[in-house]
Design a protein around this motif. Structure first.
Motif, PDB file in Angstrom:
ATOM      1  N   SER A   1      11.085   5.997  30.254  1.00 50.91           N
ATOM      2  CA  SER A   1      10.612   6.954  31.255  1.00 50.91           C
ATOM      3  C   SER A   1      11.762   7.733  31.888  1.00 50.91           C
ATOM      4  CB  SER A   1       9.817   6.230  32.345  1.00 50.91           C
ATOM      5  OG  SER A   1      10.648   5.281  33.007  1.00 50.91           O
ATOM      6  N   CYS A   2      13.007   7.321  31.647  1.00 49.69           N
ATOM      7  CA  CYS A   2      14.138   8.066  32.207  1.00 49.69           C
ATOM      8  C   CYS A   2      14.191   9.482  31.640  1.00 49.69           C
ATOM      9  CB  CYS A   2      15.454   7.333  32.003  1.00 49.69           C
ATOM     10  SG  CYS A   2      16.082   7.320  30.320  1.00 49.69           S
ATOM     11  N   ALA A   3      13.510   9.722  30.520  1.00 46.35           N
ATOM     12  CA  ALA A   3      13.468  11.077  29.952  1.00 46.35           C
ATOM     13  C   ALA A   3      12.809  12.049  30.928  1.00 46.35           C
ATOM     14  CB  ALA A   3      12.731  11.084  28.620  1.00 46.35           C
ATOM     15  N   GLY A   4      11.777  11.606  31.613  1.00 47.80           N
ATOM     16  CA  GLY A   4      11.120  12.460  32.605  1.00 47.80           C
ATOM     17  C   GLY A   4      12.045  12.780  33.762  1.00 47.80           C
ATOM     18  N   ASP A   5      12.822  11.792  34.193  1.00 45.99           N
ATOM     19  CA  ASP A   5      13.796  12.022  35.267  1.00 45.99           C
ATOM     20  C   ASP A   5      14.886  12.981  34.808  1.00 45.99           C
ATOM     21  OD1 ASP A   5      12.454  10.134  36.865  1.00 45.99           O
ATOM     22  OD2 ASP A   5      13.660   8.493  36.053  1.00 45.99           O
ATOM     23  N   PHE A   6      15.347  12.796  33.586  1.00 43.37           N
ATOM     24  CA  PHE A   6      16.438  13.626  33.058  1.00 43.37           C
ATOM     25  C   PHE A   6      16.022  15.086  32.920  1.00 43.37           C
ATOM     26  CE2 PHE A   6      19.518  15.053  29.794  1.00 43.37           C
ATOM     27  CZ  PHE A   6      20.693  14.619  30.377  1.00 43.37           C
ATOM     28  N   ALA A   7      14.731  15.332  32.770  1.00 38.14           N
ATOM     29  CA  ALA A   7      14.245  16.711  32.649  1.00 38.14           C
ATOM     30  C   ALA A   7      14.622  17.546  33.869  1.00 38.14           C
ATOM     31  CB  ALA A   7      12.733  16.737  32.437  1.00 38.14           C
ATOM     32  N   LEU A   8      14.809  16.906  35.015  1.00 38.76           N
ATOM     33  CA  LEU A   8      15.214  17.633  36.225  1.00 38.76           C
ATOM     34  C   LEU A   8      16.592  18.273  36.075  1.00 38.76           C
ATOM     35  CD1 LEU A   8      13.944  15.065  38.856  1.00 38.76           C
ATOM     36  CD2 LEU A   8      13.048  17.381  38.503  1.00 38.76           C
ATOM     37  N   THR A   9      17.406  17.784  35.128  1.00 41.44           N
ATOM     38  CA  THR A   9      18.748  18.340  34.941  1.00 41.44           C
ATOM     39  C   THR A   9      18.741  19.627  34.128  1.00 41.44           C
ATOM     40  OG1 THR A   9      19.248  17.178  32.862  1.00 41.44           O
ATOM     41  CG2 THR A   9      19.723  15.990  34.936  1.00 41.44           C
TER      42      THR A   9
ATOM     43  N   ILE B   1      16.926  16.917  25.821  1.00 41.84           N
ATOM     44  CA  ILE B   1      16.322  15.590  25.683  1.00 41.84           C
ATOM     45  C   ILE B   1      15.709  15.521  24.289  1.00 41.84           C
ATOM     46  CG2 ILE B   1      14.533  14.003  26.507  1.00 41.84           C
ATOM     47  CD1 ILE B   1      14.597  15.634  29.166  1.00 41.84           C
ATOM     48  N   ILE B   2      16.040  14.450  23.580  1.00 40.82           N
ATOM     49  CA  ILE B   2      15.439  14.199  22.270  1.00 40.82           C
ATOM     50  C   ILE B   2      14.903  12.777  22.281  1.00 40.82           C
ATOM     51  CG2 ILE B   2      15.768  14.097  19.776  1.00 40.82           C
ATOM     52  CD1 ILE B   2      18.332  15.836  20.233  1.00 40.82           C
ATOM     53  N   LEU B   3      13.663  12.617  21.894  1.00 39.88           N
ATOM     54  CA  LEU B   3      13.104  11.279  21.731  1.00 39.88           C
ATOM     55  C   LEU B   3      13.269  10.891  20.270  1.00 39.88           C
ATOM     56  CD1 LEU B   3       9.797  11.499  23.802  1.00 39.88           C
ATOM     57  CD2 LEU B   3      12.114  10.948  24.573  1.00 39.88           C
ATOM     58  N   TYR B   4      14.005   9.814  20.038  1.00 42.37           N
ATOM     59  CA  TYR B   4      14.221   9.317  18.679  1.00 42.37           C
ATOM     60  C   TYR B   4      13.257   8.160  18.468  1.00 42.37           C
ATOM     61  CZ  TYR B   4      16.718   7.540  14.561  1.00 42.37           C
ATOM     62  OH  TYR B   4      17.059   7.118  13.301  1.00 42.37           O
TER      63      TYR B   4
ATOM     64  N   ASP C   1       0.803  14.919  22.434  1.00 42.71           N
ATOM     65  CA  ASP C   1       0.428  15.923  23.426  1.00 42.71           C
ATOM     66  C   ASP C   1       1.594  16.349  24.307  1.00 42.71           C
ATOM     67  OD1 ASP C   1      -2.186  15.745  22.507  1.00 42.71           O
ATOM     68  OD2 ASP C   1      -2.749  14.251  24.016  1.00 42.71           O
ATOM     69  N   SER C   2       2.707  15.657  24.200  1.00 45.13           N
ATOM     70  CA  SER C   2       3.832  15.943  25.093  1.00 45.13           C
ATOM     71  C   SER C   2       4.723  17.042  24.513  1.00 45.13           C
ATOM     72  CB  SER C   2       4.660  14.678  25.322  1.00 45.13           C
ATOM     73  OG  SER C   2       5.547  14.460  24.245  1.00 45.13           O
ATOM     74  N   PRO C   3       5.475  17.720  25.379  1.00 43.12           N
ATOM     75  CA  PRO C   3       6.362  18.794  24.907  1.00 43.12           C
ATOM     76  C   PRO C   3       7.743  18.309  24.463  1.00 43.12           C
ATOM     77  CG  PRO C   3       6.296  18.778  27.287  1.00 43.12           C
ATOM     78  CD  PRO C   3       5.339  17.710  26.830  1.00 43.12           C
ATOM     79  N   TYR C   4       7.974  17.014  24.480  1.00 43.11           N
ATOM     80  CA  TYR C   4       9.303  16.508  24.107  1.00 43.11           C
ATOM     81  C   TYR C   4       9.669  16.886  22.676  1.00 43.11           C
ATOM     82  CZ  TYR C   4       9.560  13.523  28.250  1.00 43.11           C
ATOM     83  OH  TYR C   4       9.629  13.066  29.535  1.00 43.11           O
ATOM     84  N   PHE C   5      10.967  17.100  22.449  1.00 41.05           N
ATOM     85  CA  PHE C   5      11.485  17.235  21.097  1.00 41.05           C
ATOM     86  C   PHE C   5      11.569  15.819  20.541  1.00 41.05           C
ATOM     87  CE2 PHE C   5      13.989  20.985  22.954  1.00 41.05           C
ATOM     88  CZ  PHE C   5      13.018  21.900  22.586  1.00 41.05           C
ATOM     89  N   VAL C   6      10.947  15.577  19.388  1.00 41.54           N
ATOM     90  CA  VAL C   6      10.879  14.234  18.816  1.00 41.54           C
ATOM     91  C   VAL C   6      11.496  14.234  17.420  1.00 41.54           C
ATOM     92  CG1 VAL C   6       9.338  12.373  18.071  1.00 41.54           C
ATOM     93  CG2 VAL C   6       8.780  13.703  20.114  1.00 41.54           C
TER      94      VAL C   6
ATOM     95  N   LYS D   1      11.488  22.624  31.506  1.00 36.89           N
ATOM     96  CA  LYS D   1      10.429  23.228  32.328  1.00 36.89           C
ATOM     97  C   LYS D   1       9.056  22.792  31.828  1.00 36.89           C
ATOM     98  CE  LYS D   1      12.955  27.374  33.662  1.00 36.89           C
ATOM     99  NZ  LYS D   1      13.099  28.821  33.481  1.00 36.89           N
ATOM    100  N   GLU D   2       8.896  22.778  30.499  1.00 39.08           N
ATOM    101  CA  GLU D   2       7.620  22.357  29.913  1.00 39.08           C
ATOM    102  C   GLU D   2       7.343  20.881  30.186  1.00 39.08           C
ATOM    103  OE1 GLU D   2       8.093  23.404  25.800  1.00 39.08           O
ATOM    104  OE2 GLU D   2       8.135  25.557  26.246  1.00 39.08           O
ATOM    105  N   ILE D   3       8.381  20.054  30.129  1.00 37.56           N
ATOM    106  CA  ILE D   3       8.216  18.623  30.416  1.00 37.56           C
ATOM    107  C   ILE D   3       7.808  18.421  31.866  1.00 37.56           C
ATOM    108  CG2 ILE D   3       9.464  16.430  30.647  1.00 37.56           C
ATOM    109  CD1 ILE D   3      11.156  17.410  28.177  1.00 37.56           C
TER     110      ILE D   3
END
Length: 156
Positions: A74-82, A86-89, A109-114, A138-140
């Motif tokens: 879930s730290c990916a959501g926090d990091f989006a503020l920077t 962000i890449i989800l592997y 359904d999420s906008p993350y780059f995977v 911004k999308e996240i």
């Protein structure tokens, strides 16, 4: 990610070359539930820094990073503020979901780059631009219904 995926990721020569070519250091910070197995992931590569849980507060570590690569944290959501990349592997998403794990939302359904393979991950690392990252963040944040204005203290 499963243990063998972490190990394959950390020992991949293409990753080492990529880090060297771009002058990058990979900070590898394991989830606290794996802290007793940190020695299993150790690699002797100057561009990879192993960080034990609690050694550096996660918020400080995130603020020092130029990019975040994580799996399901879930730290990916926090990091989006920077506004940084962000890449989800998620090379093991099928196995992850088979183990009776649930997620707060469907990843599709999420906008993350995977990235679902080492090759896809390398592709994302090489082609992500700062503008792509800012737009994705911004999308996240919109996906999470974030309404942060930066002026919360003024309304108290």
């Amino acid at each position: 990610m499963e243990e063998q995926n972490y190990k394959a990721f950390l020992t991949d020569e293409r990753l080492h070359d990529l880090l060297s070519r771009h002058g990058l250091v990979l900070n590898f910070y394991l989830h606290p539930k794996f802290r007793d197995y940190m020695h299993d992931f150790s690699v002797d590569v100057p561009q990879i820094r192993m960080i034990s849980f609690g050694e550096i507060p996660l918020n400080r570590l995130l603020m020092s990073c130029r990019m975040l690569i994580t799996d399901y944290s879930s730290c990916a959501g926090d990091f989006a503020l920077t506004g940084r990349p962000i890449i989800l592997y998620q090379a093991d998403i099928a196995q992850y979901l088979e183990k009776d794990r649930t997620m707060y939302f469907d990843m599709k359904d999420s906008p993350y780059f995977v990235a679902k393979s080492q090759q896809e991950l390398e592709g994302w690392i090489c082609r992500l631009t700062p503008e792509m990252a800012r737009q994705n963040c911004k999308e996240i944040l919109a996906f999470y219904k974030d309404c942060e204005t930066g002026h919360a203290g003024e309304s108290v």
